[in-house]
Design a protein around this motif. Structure first.
Motif, PDB file in Angstrom:
ATOM      1  N   ALA A  27       0.836  -1.207   0.000  1.00 55.90           N
ATOM      2  CA  ALA A  27       0.000   0.000   0.000  1.00 55.90           C
ATOM      3  C   ALA A  27       0.869   1.255   0.000  1.00 55.90           C
ATOM      4  N   MET A  28       1.997   1.213   0.737  1.00 55.36           N
ATOM      5  CA  MET A  28       2.922   2.353   0.765  1.00 55.36           C
ATOM      6  C   MET A  28       3.530   2.579  -0.629  1.00 55.36           C
ATOM      7  N   GLU A  29       3.915   1.506  -1.294  1.00 53.57           N
ATOM      8  CA  GLU A  29       4.487   1.629  -2.627  1.00 53.57           C
ATOM      9  C   GLU A  29       3.445   2.197  -3.606  1.00 53.57           C
ATOM     10  N   LYS A  30       2.211   1.754  -3.462  1.00 52.03           N
ATOM     11  CA  LYS A  30       1.132   2.260  -4.312  1.00 52.03           C
ATOM     12  C   LYS A  30       0.916   3.753  -4.064  1.00 52.03           C
ATOM     13  N   SER A  31       1.024   4.149  -2.797  1.00 48.54           N
ATOM     14  CA  SER A  31       0.889   5.561  -2.449  1.00 48.54           C
ATOM     15  C   SER A  31       2.029   6.375  -3.052  1.00 48.54           C
ATOM     16  N   TYR A  32       3.252   5.820  -3.005  1.00 50.50           N
ATOM     17  CA  TYR A  32       4.406   6.501  -3.603  1.00 50.50           C
ATOM     18  C   TYR A  32       4.183   6.698  -5.099  1.00 50.50           C
ATOM     19  N   GLN A  33       3.750   5.655  -5.793  1.00 50.50           N
ATOM     20  CA  GLN A  33       3.536   5.740  -7.230  1.00 50.50           C
ATOM     21  C   GLN A  33       2.469   6.791  -7.568  1.00 50.50           C
ATOM     22  N   LYS A  34       1.470   6.918  -6.711  1.00 53.45           N
ATOM     23  CA  LYS A  34       0.410   7.894  -6.946  1.00 53.45           C
ATOM     24  C   LYS A  34       0.903   9.324  -6.738  1.00 53.45           C
ATOM     25  N   ASN A  35       1.764   9.513  -5.728  1.00 50.49           N
ATOM     26  CA  ASN A  35       2.116  10.865  -5.295  1.00 50.49           C
ATOM     27  C   ASN A  35       3.485  11.376  -5.750  1.00 50.49           C
ATOM     28  N   LYS A  36       4.306  10.522  -6.339  1.00 53.83           N
ATOM     29  CA  LYS A  36       5.684  10.942  -6.623  1.00 53.83           C
ATOM     30  C   LYS A  36       5.752  12.130  -7.572  1.00 53.83           C
ATOM     31  N   GLY A  37       4.749  12.296  -8.404  1.00 50.75           N
ATOM     32  CA  GLY A  37       4.755  13.416  -9.341  1.00 50.75           C
ATOM     33  C   GLY A  37       4.634  14.771  -8.671  1.00 50.75           C
ATOM     34  N   ARG A  38       4.267  14.795  -7.376  1.00 53.87           N
ATOM     35  CA  ARG A  38       4.136  16.072  -6.663  1.00 53.87           C
ATOM     36  C   ARG A  38       5.477  16.615  -6.185  1.00 53.87           C
ATOM     37  N   PHE A  39       6.512  15.759  -6.189  1.00 56.26           N
ATOM     38  CA  PHE A  39       7.781  16.137  -5.562  1.00 56.26           C
ATOM     39  C   PHE A  39       8.828  16.543  -6.604  1.00 56.26           C
ATOM     40  N   ALA A  40       9.433  17.698  -6.358  1.00 59.96           N
ATOM     41  CA  ALA A  40      10.532  18.181  -7.203  1.00 59.96           C
ATOM     42  C   ALA A  40      11.752  18.365  -6.302  1.00 59.96           C
ATOM     43  N   LEU A  41      12.662  17.388  -6.318  1.00 57.45           N
ATOM     44  CA  LEU A  41      13.853  17.428  -5.461  1.00 57.45           C
ATOM     45  C   LEU A  41      15.086  17.729  -6.301  1.00 57.45           C
ATOM     46  N   GLN A  42      15.994  18.439  -5.685  1.00 59.82           N
ATOM     47  CA  GLN A  42      17.227  18.810  -6.384  1.00 59.82           C
ATOM     48  C   GLN A  42      17.982  17.555  -6.838  1.00 59.82           C
ATOM     49  N   GLY A  43      18.384  17.566  -8.086  1.00 59.98           N
ATOM     50  CA  GLY A  43      19.131  16.445  -8.650  1.00 59.98           C
ATOM     51  C   GLY A  43      18.242  15.446  -9.358  1.00 59.98           C
ATOM     52  N   PHE A  44      16.917  15.636  -9.268  1.00 61.32           N
ATOM     53  CA  PHE A  44      15.989  14.701  -9.917  1.00 61.32           C
ATOM     54  C   PHE A  44      14.936  15.494 -10.690  1.00 61.32           C
ATOM     55  N   ARG A  45      14.555  14.968 -11.839  1.00 60.91           N
ATOM     56  CA  ARG A  45      13.426  15.564 -12.536  1.00 60.91           C
ATOM     57  C   ARG A  45      12.161  15.345 -11.708  1.00 60.91           C
ATOM     58  N   LYS A  46      11.201  16.288 -11.863  1.00 57.92           N
ATOM     59  CA  LYS A  46       9.974  16.192 -11.079  1.00 57.92           C
ATOM     60  C   LYS A  46       9.284  14.853 -11.337  1.00 57.92           C
ATOM     61  N   GLY A  47       8.950  14.155 -10.253  1.00 57.29           N
ATOM     62  CA  GLY A  47       8.284  12.872 -10.357  1.00 57.29           C
ATOM     63  C   GLY A  47       9.232  11.696 -10.481  1.00 57.29           C
ATOM     64  N   LYS A  48      10.546  11.949 -10.511  1.00 52.86           N
ATOM     65  CA  LYS A  48      11.518  10.878 -10.691  1.00 52.86           C
ATOM     66  C   LYS A  48      12.320  10.583  -9.429  1.00 52.86           C
ATOM     67  N   ALA A  49      12.076  11.305  -8.348  1.00 54.00           N
ATOM     68  CA  ALA A  49      12.832  11.079  -7.113  1.00 54.00           C
ATOM     69  C   ALA A  49      12.461   9.721  -6.524  1.00 54.00           C
ATOM     70  N   PRO A  50      13.443   8.901  -6.122  1.00 56.42           N
ATOM     71  CA  PRO A  50      13.161   7.604  -5.502  1.00 56.42           C
ATOM     72  C   PRO A  50      12.405   7.785  -4.182  1.00 56.42           C
ATOM     73  N   ARG A  51      11.709   6.750  -3.804  1.00 54.93           N
ATOM     74  CA  ARG A  51      10.899   6.813  -2.581  1.00 54.93           C
ATOM     75  C   ARG A  51      11.760   7.068  -1.352  1.00 54.93           C
ATOM     76  N   ASN A  52      12.913   6.401  -1.256  1.00 55.56           N
ATOM     77  CA  ASN A  52      13.731   6.567  -0.055  1.00 55.56           C
ATOM     78  C   ASN A  52      14.282   7.987   0.074  1.00 55.56           C
ATOM     79  N   VAL A  53      14.505   8.630  -1.071  1.00 61.73           N
ATOM     80  CA  VAL A  53      14.983  10.018  -1.040  1.00 61.73           C
ATOM     81  C   VAL A  53      13.865  10.935  -0.532  1.00 61.73           C
ATOM     82  N   ILE A  54      12.658  10.703  -1.017  1.00 60.19           N
ATOM     83  CA  ILE A  54      11.519  11.522  -0.587  1.00 60.19           C
ATOM     84  C   ILE A  54      11.262  11.346   0.904  1.00 60.19           C
ATOM     85  N   THR A  55      11.303  10.093   1.396  1.00 55.84           N
ATOM     86  CA  THR A  55      11.036   9.865   2.821  1.00 55.84           C
ATOM     87  C   THR A  55      12.135  10.447   3.701  1.00 55.84           C
ATOM     88  N   ARG A  56      13.398  10.454   3.211  1.00 55.91           N
ATOM     89  CA  ARG A  56      14.456  11.094   4.005  1.00 55.91           C
ATOM     90  C   ARG A  56      14.210  12.596   4.126  1.00 55.91           C
TER      91      ARG A  56
END
Length: 428
Positions: A27-56
């Motif tokens: 369920a957590m992975e499904k949530s990540y796949q649904k929401n990853k497009g909201r995150f724009a982190l330095q070094g990654f294109r928007k929506g491409k940041a890995p889950r562990n990077v977002i959670t850190r």
């Protein structure tokens, strides 16, 4: 998944449900796949940041809400089925323990269908009214047919009479000031229809064409507009057109025009047959209602408020749908009647409670009598549905999935239960 049940109060249970770590991780992975497009982190294109990077960066709780929404419904439905419960409203969900790599534990507090103890439901003595169609009933129906086949004729050589159909312009005043909503142009009004403020129509009798007349009325105390309720008002009215309804002669020619019969007497005999058939159907429905009411009164059951409120909401939706067929809606109706929704729900509440009680009665009789839907019963139910919706039974069948066909079988069994009670009742 595991579930434990605790009785909180009559008909209310609290389920403690555990979603194992693997299922919650999915369920957590499904949530990540649904929401990853909201995150724009330095070094990654928007929506491409890995889950562990977002959670850190944001913490793993950033994915909890959707993960809970993915995991809980399935686990809740499985627990309900496992424990054999029949919920009657939505559960109140509270998360007890949550975290990546561990089981999700949550509670679901829900109201369930109550236990029903049947009293006497067969052989009940119930009063049944005799069906009687009088000559007066036939004449009234004949008058209605004449009304439908009449025509409006414009007159210009006389004043307004009772029963005339008018086209009027009007404007209303209170304390000498025109009030909002009190003006109309080319308004159609039938004198004697009582569709306007009490006293308004009667004062137009005798009014001439194309001359302004004054009409004095008092708004009803319960009028929907508080600003006008109980106040005197003056309307300035101009009658622009007068029409009267010309009725056809009652003779054999009339019978030929409106029916398949050659004589008026034959047509009247057919009207009597139709009226008798309708009266018998209405009498049968009334007797059925009386039988169900008597049997429901013998039930021992504590009806949850949630069931009453759900039935109330269904009744309000149906009432709104009926109003829309008439060119109105519930909101405008309540404004016209000067009512709030809660007042209307309060007016319907007793009826909703009785409908729930009757529904519980029928379900209990189905169980007590071990009624099951035969192929013949299902075909009869499909035929009834086809007639209602103007389709063939086969077309209806094609539109229904497995759940829909189960519902058809349940309806068939409910009708069989009602028939059993009615057929065994003794007409008093």
């Amino acid at each position: 998944m595991g579930a434990k049940m605790e009785q909180i109060e009559k008909n209310v249970v609290k389920l403690t449900i555990e979603v194992d770590a693997a299922a919650f991780e999915a369920a957590m992975e499904k949530s990540y796949q649904k929401n990853k497009g909201r995150f724009a982190l330095q070094g990654f294109r928007k929506g491409k940041a890995p889950r562990n990077v977002i959670t850190r960066m944001y913490g793993e709780s950033v994915f909890y809400e959707d993960a809970i929404n993915f995991a809980c419904p399935t686990a809740y439905e499985a627990a309900v089925e496992e424990l054999g419960l029949e919920p009657v409203d939505r559960p109140e969900i509270d998360v007890e323990d949550i975290g990546s790599g561990k089981a999700l534990v949550f509670t679901a507090t829900v109201t369930c269908k109550p236990e029903v103890v049947l009293g006497d439901y067969k052989g009940l003595k119930v009063e049944k009214e005799a069906v009687l169609v009088t000559d007066e009933d036939v004449e009234k129906e004949l008058d209605r047919v004449r009304q439908r086949n009449s025509r409006l004729v414009t007159v210009e050589d006389r004043a307004v009479l009772d029963g005339d159909t008018l086209s009027i312009d009007f404007e209303g005043f209170t304390d000498g000031v025109a009030f909002e909503g009190g003006k109309g142009t080319d308004y159609t009004l039938v004198i004697g229809s009582n569709t306007f403020i009490p006293g308004f129509e009667a004062q137009l009798v005798g009014a001439p064409l194309n001359q302004e007349v004054e009409v004095n009325v008092n708004f009803p105390e319960e009028y929907h507009s508080a600003e006008l309720a109980g106040k005197p008002a003056l309307f300035k009215v101009t009658v622009k057109e007068i029409k009267y309804r010309e009725m056809p002669e009652l003779d054999d020619e009339f019978a030929k025009d409106v029916s398949e019969f050659d004589t008026l007497e034959d047509y009247k005999a057919d009207l009597r047959r139709n009226l008798t058939e309708k009266a018998q159907e209405a009498g049968a429905r009334k007797f059925e209602e009386a039988v169900l009411k008597a049997a429901a009164a013998n039930l021992t059951v504590e009806i949850p408020d949630a069931m009453v409120e759900n039935q109330l909401s269904q009744m309000m939706r149906q009432f709104d749908m009926n109003l829309r067929y008439q060119g109105m809606d519930l909101k405008r109706y309540m404004q016209m009647m000067g009512m709030q929704e809660e007042q209307m729900r309060a007016d319907f509440r007793d009826s909703a409670r009785e409908q729930v009680r009757t529904s519980l009665l029928v379900e209990a009789v189905v169980k007590a009598e071990n009624l099951t839907a035969t192929d013949e019963m299902i075909e009869a139910e499909l035929a009834d549905m086809a007639k209602q919706y103007g389709q063939s039974a086969e077309e209806i069948r094609k539109q229904l999935d497995e759940h829909g066909m189960e519902h058809v079988g349940e309806n068939a069994c409910s009708k069989a239960a009602v028939k059993l009670m009615v057929d065994s009742a003794v007409a008093g």
